[in-house]
Write a protein that holds these residues in place. Structure first.
Motif, PDB file in Angstrom:
ATOM      1  N   TYR A 205     -35.094  65.057  11.556  1.00 47.49           N
ATOM      2  CA  TYR A 205     -34.943  65.855  10.030  1.00 47.49           C
ATOM      3  C   TYR A 205     -35.510  67.011  10.536  1.00 47.49           C
ATOM      4  N   TRP A 206     -34.959  68.277  10.081  1.00 45.14           N
ATOM      5  CA  TRP A 206     -35.412  69.684  10.351  1.00 45.14           C
ATOM      6  C   TRP A 206     -34.831  70.378   9.148  1.00 45.14           C
ATOM      7  N   GLY A 207     -35.594  71.448   9.093  1.00 48.59           N
ATOM      8  CA  GLY A 207     -35.152  72.657   8.297  1.00 48.59           C
ATOM      9  C   GLY A 207     -34.718  73.978   8.969  1.00 48.59           C
ATOM     10  N   ASP A 208     -33.763  74.830   8.599  1.00 43.79           N
ATOM     11  CA  ASP A 208     -33.544  75.837   9.641  1.00 43.79           C
ATOM     12  C   ASP A 208     -34.426  77.173   9.498  1.00 43.79           C
ATOM     13  N   HIS A 209     -35.364  77.086   8.641  1.00 43.10           N
ATOM     14  CA  HIS A 209     -36.519  78.307   8.665  1.00 43.10           C
ATOM     15  C   HIS A 209     -37.579  77.795   7.507  1.00 43.10           C
ATOM     16  N   GLY A 210     -38.398  78.628   7.522  1.00 41.82           N
ATOM     17  CA  GLY A 210     -39.306  78.484   6.356  1.00 41.82           C
ATOM     18  C   GLY A 210     -38.904  79.202   5.400  1.00 41.82           C
ATOM     19  N   TRP A 211     -39.940  79.545   4.281  1.00 40.60           N
ATOM     20  CA  TRP A 211     -39.515  80.196   2.993  1.00 40.60           C
ATOM     21  C   TRP A 211     -40.679  80.696   2.414  1.00 40.60           C
ATOM     22  N   GLN A 212     -40.402  81.976   2.062  1.00 41.62           N
ATOM     23  CA  GLN A 212     -41.495  82.784   1.341  1.00 41.62           C
ATOM     24  C   GLN A 212     -41.404  82.736  -0.283  1.00 41.62           C
ATOM     25  N   LEU A 213     -42.376  82.365  -1.025  1.00 39.26           N
ATOM     26  CA  LEU A 213     -42.392  82.096  -2.647  1.00 39.26           C
ATOM     27  C   LEU A 213     -43.444  83.192  -3.015  1.00 39.26           C
ATOM     28  N   GLY A 214     -43.276  84.498  -2.529  1.00 42.59           N
ATOM     29  CA  GLY A 214     -44.635  85.559  -3.010  1.00 42.59           C
ATOM     30  C   GLY A 214     -45.433  85.650  -2.236  1.00 42.59           C
ATOM     31  N   GLU A 215     -45.717  85.004  -1.250  1.00 38.33           N
ATOM     32  CA  GLU A 215     -46.718  85.199  -0.267  1.00 38.33           C
ATOM     33  C   GLU A 215     -46.470  86.818   0.267  1.00 38.33           C
ATOM     34  N   HIS A 216     -47.408  87.595   0.307  1.00 38.35           N
ATOM     35  CA  HIS A 216     -47.181  88.926   0.976  1.00 38.35           C
ATOM     36  C   HIS A 216     -46.315  89.623   0.205  1.00 38.35           C
ATOM     37  N   SER A 217     -46.182  89.132  -0.833  1.00 44.23           N
ATOM     38  CA  SER A 217     -45.190  89.596  -2.170  1.00 44.23           C
ATOM     39  C   SER A 217     -43.789  89.539  -1.555  1.00 44.23           C
ATOM     40  N   GLU A 218     -43.635  88.782  -0.553  1.00 42.55           N
ATOM     41  CA  GLU A 218     -42.263  88.749   0.150  1.00 42.55           C
ATOM     42  C   GLU A 218     -41.258  87.429  -0.472  1.00 42.55           C
ATOM     43  N   TRP A 219     -40.537  87.323  -0.536  1.00 40.45           N
ATOM     44  CA  TRP A 219     -39.593  85.935  -0.802  1.00 40.45           C
ATOM     45  C   TRP A 219     -38.356  85.729   0.236  1.00 40.45           C
ATOM     46  N   CYS A 220     -37.798  84.572   0.235  1.00 39.32           N
ATOM     47  CA  CYS A 220     -36.672  83.958   1.016  1.00 39.32           C
ATOM     48  C   CYS A 220     -37.371  84.096   2.408  1.00 39.32           C
ATOM     49  N   LYS A 221     -36.662  84.703   3.442  1.00 40.35           N
ATOM     50  CA  LYS A 221     -37.205  84.512   4.924  1.00 40.35           C
ATOM     51  C   LYS A 221     -36.892  85.926   5.316  1.00 40.35           C
ATOM     52  N   HIS A 222     -36.303  86.085   6.496  1.00 41.31           N
ATOM     53  CA  HIS A 222     -36.033  87.442   6.948  1.00 41.31           C
ATOM     54  C   HIS A 222     -36.876  88.240   7.293  1.00 41.31           C
ATOM     55  N   THR A 223     -38.251  87.592   7.877  1.00 46.16           N
ATOM     56  CA  THR A 223     -39.551  88.341   8.568  1.00 46.16           C
ATOM     57  C   THR A 223     -39.984  87.428   9.608  1.00 46.16           C
ATOM     58  N   ASN A 224     -40.883  87.853  10.320  1.00 42.06           N
ATOM     59  CA  ASN A 224     -41.644  87.265  11.496  1.00 42.06           C
ATOM     60  C   ASN A 224     -42.820  86.734  10.880  1.00 42.06           C
ATOM     61  N   PHE A 225     -43.231  86.631   9.752  1.00 42.04           N
ATOM     62  CA  PHE A 225     -44.394  85.998   9.209  1.00 42.04           C
ATOM     63  C   PHE A 225     -44.357  84.495   9.532  1.00 42.04           C
ATOM     64  N   GLU A 226     -45.540  84.129   9.850  1.00 41.79           N
ATOM     65  CA  GLU A 226     -45.684  82.503  10.021  1.00 41.79           C
ATOM     66  C   GLU A 226     -44.940  81.604   9.037  1.00 41.79           C
ATOM     67  N   ILE A 227     -45.074  81.941   7.713  1.00 39.02           N
ATOM     68  CA  ILE A 227     -44.501  81.221   6.623  1.00 39.02           C
ATOM     69  C   ILE A 227     -42.958  81.299   6.856  1.00 39.02           C
ATOM     70  N   ALA A 228     -42.466  82.088   7.223  1.00 33.13           N
ATOM     71  CA  ALA A 228     -40.857  82.346   7.355  1.00 33.13           C
ATOM     72  C   ALA A 228     -40.245  81.539   8.650  1.00 33.13           C
ATOM     73  N   ASN A 229     -41.138  81.125   9.591  1.00 31.51           N
ATOM     74  CA  ASN A 229     -40.653  80.785  10.803  1.00 31.51           C
ATOM     75  C   ASN A 229     -41.102  79.364  10.955  1.00 31.51           C
ATOM     76  N   ARG A 230     -41.877  78.805  10.311  1.00 33.63           N
ATOM     77  CA  ARG A 230     -42.613  77.374  10.555  1.00 33.63           C
ATOM     78  C   ARG A 230     -41.809  76.604   9.572  1.00 33.63           C
ATOM     79  N   ALA A 231     -41.146  75.416  10.275  1.00 27.27           N
ATOM     80  CA  ALA A 231     -40.133  74.695   9.658  1.00 27.27           C
ATOM     81  C   ALA A 231     -40.558  73.107   9.663  1.00 27.27           C
ATOM     82  N   PRO A 232     -39.881  72.389   9.080  1.00 28.34           N
ATOM     83  CA  PRO A 232     -40.247  71.002   9.037  1.00 28.34           C
ATOM     84  C   PRO A 232     -39.370  70.438  10.281  1.00 28.34           C
ATOM     85  N   LEU A 233     -40.023  69.297  10.907  1.00 34.66           N
ATOM     86  CA  LEU A 233     -39.430  68.702  11.991  1.00 34.66           C
ATOM     87  C   LEU A 233     -40.124  67.362  12.247  1.00 34.66           C
TER      88      LEU A 233
END
Length: 464
Positions: A267-295
């Motif tokens: 079971y895996w997801g292809d990336h993390g997701w930003q929900l307003g953290e750092h005023s960012e949304w979606c993925k497209h960054t090198n932040f931990e929250i965008a690159n850490r994913a379920p596995l």
């Protein structure tokens, strides 16, 4: 989040608490994990390039099992679908599969162009419900021969949520009526390089977002109003719970058919997701929250009691793990240039962590990247002039925004002497949300220099 079925799967799996993708956007991430090679090898850094055309004719996970006599079946989204990203035919890297199944477009509700919707019963079903039904029907079809040992199978099922737009049956929204929350850090990190910023254009294409009267949206430190942030976070959680429900139906069918005791589940997801953290949304960054994913991986008999590990792992590790878990010979390590080698890996099998989740000799660093800047050559959609290369250790995350040198054809390499912006250094033990970039802090000069050496030496030097 309310995820009873995923939680139940975790209870009989090894759960990797710190798992990282190699690139925080769909096609590059999926291509990397499905080939077991990193983005600089696959050359996939966008949504319009196909690895077999510009990287190499690499064997994928489903193709490996197909080549070894398994029936290889795709349902939903496994590769990033489309002819540009995943080749001719159905656009699903067709050579990897014996059978490719998608819900018919007229069989489910598509939404109205808004970023989220709580969908009433009279507009259902949604795509993931329809495709869960297709998975269940396919399992019923293949179960008899699988139980007799006459036909083994590899079935890849990719759900479409919680990707935008966040569509979910309205009943799942009720799970979170009292849980609407705002991010703790709706601002960029102190001393963040501007190159690290993504303007979350993906979200801003939806009608309800585009209609918000704020011409600063997408700019650094300009985020959505609180009411919209709460709406989107609520919708994301609700989408996850809906997908959990569909996963539960499939896992229940696996049990009913008598297949659960002999089926490995990854079971895996292809990336993390930003929900307003750092005023960012979606993925497209090198932040931990965008690159850490379920596995998590469930391996009958080996993980039945449930295991957890906080060791650092990467999604390129999935391919060699599944090969060994199914009793095939371990995959060979790719040489530095592997363009012409069909089968090899740039990851490390996770099976030692199945044997001992605290394995002392495990790797101490993981790596990911994300591009910025404009194209270097007219015909090279995958090559831009800047790459953010990242190393993550137990203690730190360090990123350099490095110039790229075009080598001709589809090839490129980092030019470490050309730094496009100042680096990023976060002390994750005292700042796990990455709110303070310490690159200029004199107390961290030695740490920064050590991490720079390790980053530039790369993943090969970090192998266990």
């Amino acid at each position: 989040m309310v995820t009873p079925n995923i939680d139940k799967l975790a209870d009989k799996s090894i759960l990797f608490e710190r798992a990282y993708v190699q690139y925080a956007v769909c096609s590059p991430s999926r291509t990397s994990l499905l080939t077991g090679r990193r983005p600089d090898t696959t050359h996939i850094t966008d949504l319009e390039s196909y690895f077999r055309y510009i990287g190499g004719n690499f064997t994928t996970i489903p193709q490996f099992f197909k080549n070894h006599g398994y029936k290889s079946i795709s349902v939903g989204k496994i590769f990033h679908r489309g002819h540009d990203a995943s080749g001719p035919g159905s656009g699903d890297d067709d050579v990897s599969w014996n059978e490719i199944i998608h819900a018919k477009s007229n069989a489910y509700y598509h939404g109205t162009g808004k970023s989220w919707e709580a969908v009433p019963a009279d507009k259902l079903p949604l795509q993931d419900t329809v495709e869960a039904n297709l998975v269940i029907n396919k399992l019923r079809e293949i179960a008899p021969n699988a139980l007799l040992g006459e036909q083994q199978f590899f079935l890849g099922w990719g759900t479409h949520r919680p990707h935008l737009p966040f569509l979910f049956p309205e009943e799942f929204g009720a799970l979170y009526e009292e849980r609407n929350s705002l991010p703790r850090n709706p601002y960029v990190p102190n001393q963040m390089p501007t190159t690290a910023w993504s303007n979350w254009g993906e979200l801003r294409t939806y009608d309800d977002i585009a209609n918000i009267d704020d011409d600063q949206l997408g700019q650094i430190n300009a985020t959505l109003p609180n009411w919209k942030t709460k709406d989107l976070r609520h919708a994301y959680y609700s989408s996850v719970s809906h997908v959990d429900h569909e996963i539960g139906r499939v896992l229940d069918e696996l049990e009913l058919l008598g297949l659960a005791e002999t089926t490995i589940i990854a079971y895996w997801g292809d990336h993390g997701w930003q929900l307003g953290e750092h005023s960012e949304w979606c993925k497209h960054t090198n932040f931990e929250i965008a690159n850490r994913a379920p596995l998590m991986i469930s391996i009958p008999e080996l993980t039945d009691g449930g295991l957890r590990t906080d060791k650092l792992v990467e999604f390129v590790d999935i391919f060699p793990t599944l090969v060994e878990a199914t009793d095939f010979s371990p995959m060979e390590l790719c040489p530095e240039v592997s363009t012409d080698i069909k089968l090899c890996t740039e990851g490390t099998s996770l099976m030692p962590l199945v044997s001992d989740p605290k394995e002392a000799s495990w790797k101490e660093s993981v790596f990911w990247q994300y591009r910025r800047g404009g194209k270097i050559c007219p015909d090279c959609a995958h090559i831009t002039n800047t790459m953010g290369y990242t190393i993550r250790t137990d203690h730190y995350r360090f990123t350099e925004w490095t110039g790229i040198t075009y080598l001709g054809g589809n090839d490129y390499e980092p030019n470490w002497d050309e730094q496009k912006d100042h680096p990023e250094l976060y002390d994750l033990l005292i700042d796990p949300e990455e709110n303070n970039n310490l690159y200029s802090n004199p107390d961290y000069t030695q740490i920064k220099d050590q991490l720079r050496i390790k980053l530039r030496a790369g993943w090969r030097d970090a192998r266990p």
